[in-house]
Write an enzyme that holds these catalytic residues in place. Structure first.
Site, mmCIF file in Angstrom:
data_model
loop_
_atom_site.group_PDB
_atom_site.id
_atom_site.type_symbol
_atom_site.label_atom_id
_atom_site.label_comp_id
_atom_site.label_asym_id
_atom_site.label_seq_id
_atom_site.Cartn_x
_atom_site.Cartn_y
_atom_site.Cartn_z
ATOM 1 C CB SER A 110 -4.143 -6.661 1.795
ATOM 2 O OG SER A 110 -3.031 -6.282 2.573
ATOM 3 C CG ASP A 158 2.155 -5.695 -3.016
ATOM 4 O OD1 ASP A 158 2.480 -4.983 -2.044
ATOM 5 O OD2 ASP A 158 1.116 -6.368 -3.025
ATOM 6 C CG HIS A 190 -0.541 -3.654 -1.048
ATOM 7 N ND1 HIS A 190 -0.331 -5.008 -1.036
ATOM 8 C CD2 HIS A 190 -1.464 -3.410 -0.066
ATOM 9 C CE1 HIS A 190 -1.068 -5.566 -0.095
ATOM 10 N NE2 HIS A 190 -1.780 -4.614 0.496
#
Length: 231
Positions: A110, A158, A190
Site C-alpha cells: 500500500s 482492490d 486490498h
C-alpha cells in the site's frame, strides 16, 4: 535518525537483506508477519520491518506521508520530503549488515509500495529487487534501469488502490526498458494473502534479473550478489 523497526530474522552473517515497509495506519509489527515468509525462504537473510515516521490514527498506527494534498504541498512533494529518511533507512541497514544493494530487496504494501517504488525511482542503485503489493507510484517514472527487478502483485478487486495503477506502472516500466513483472491475484481486495506470498517467493527463486542477460551480452560476468535462489 533510524525509525522504529522490528528485526524478524538476524543471521550471524547476512547474505541478503529484506526491508519491509507497511501501509498507512499500520505498524512494523504487523508487517513483520509478512517478513516471516521471507525469513523462512531465505534463512541467510537479514529481515527487518521498518516503521513509518509519522503517527496516523489510533496508536500504534503510522504513516509515511499524508495522503491528501495540503495548501502548499502536492502528494508527490510530500513523498519527496520524506524520501531522504526512507533512503537513510535502506542505506543504514545495508551498511550495518554489509549487504550490497544488489542483494537488497525492498518489500512494500500500500503506502509502503509507494515508498519503495518512489525510492528506486529517485535512487536507481538503491536495491536489486522490489516486491510491491497493492499500491501505486505517486507519479509514473520518466526513466527506468534494469538494475532493479520490480515485481508488482495486485488484487483483482482492490477497492482502495484500483488495479489499473499497477497495470499503468507495468506498462510504463516496460516501455522505458525496465525489468518488471505484474501478477494479478483473482478476487483479492486490498490485502496480501497466501497466493500473493507464493507469487513473491516464486519470483525471488526463479525470475532471473534482466541485468544478468544484459551483462552476459556485453561480455561481462554477472555478479552473485542478488536475492535469487535457483531451485
Amino acid at each position: 535518525m533510524i525509525s522504529q523497526h522490528v528485526i524478524v530474522q538476524q543471521p550471524t552473517a547476512a547474505a541478503q537483506l529484506f526491508l519491509l515497509y507497511h501501509g498507512v495506519g499500520d505498524n512494523p509489527d504487523s508487517m513483520g508477519e509478512i517478513g516471516s515468509w521471507f525469513a523462512r525462504a531465505f534463512p541467510e537473510a537479514l529481515v527487518i520491518s521498518v516503521g513509518a515516521p509519522q503517527p496516523s490514527g489510533p496508536p500504534p498506527g503510522r504513516q509515511w506521508f499524508a495522503e491528501t494534498a495540503t495548501h502548499d504541498m502536492t502528494p508527490q512533494q510530500q513523498v519527496d520530503a520524506v524520501m531522504p529518511g526512507f533512503v537513510e533507512s535502506v542505506r543504514y541497514w545495508q551498511q550495518k549488515s554489509g549487504v550490497k544493494p544488489g542483494a537488497t530487496a525492498l518489500v512494500g504494501f500500500s503506502q509502503g509500495y509507494t515508498m519503495v517504488l518512489e525510492g528506486v525511482k529517485a535512487h536507481p542503485d538503491l536495491a536489486g529487487r522490489v516486491i510491491a503489493f497493492s499500491g501505486r507510484y505517486m507519479t509514473l517514472p520518466e526513466h527506468a534501469t534494469t538494475f532493479t527487478t520490480i515485481h508488482l502483485i495486485h488484487g483483482e478487486y482492490d477497492e482502495k488502490v484500483p488495479l489499473h495503477f499497477a497495470e499503468e506502472a507495468a506498462h510504463r516500466l516496460t516501455a522505458l526498458g525496465g525489468d518488471v513483472t505484474l501478477d494479478v491475484v483473482e478476487d483479492l481486495p486490498h490485502a496480501i494473502d497466501d497466493r500473493s506470498m507464493k507469487l513473491a517467493l516464486d519470483h525471488l527463486r526463479y525470475t532471473i534479473p534482466r541485468r544478468y542477460f544484459d551483462e552476459a551480452l556485453s561480455g561481462s560476468k554477472p555478479g552473485d550478489d542478488d536475492v535469487v535462489i535457483m531451485m
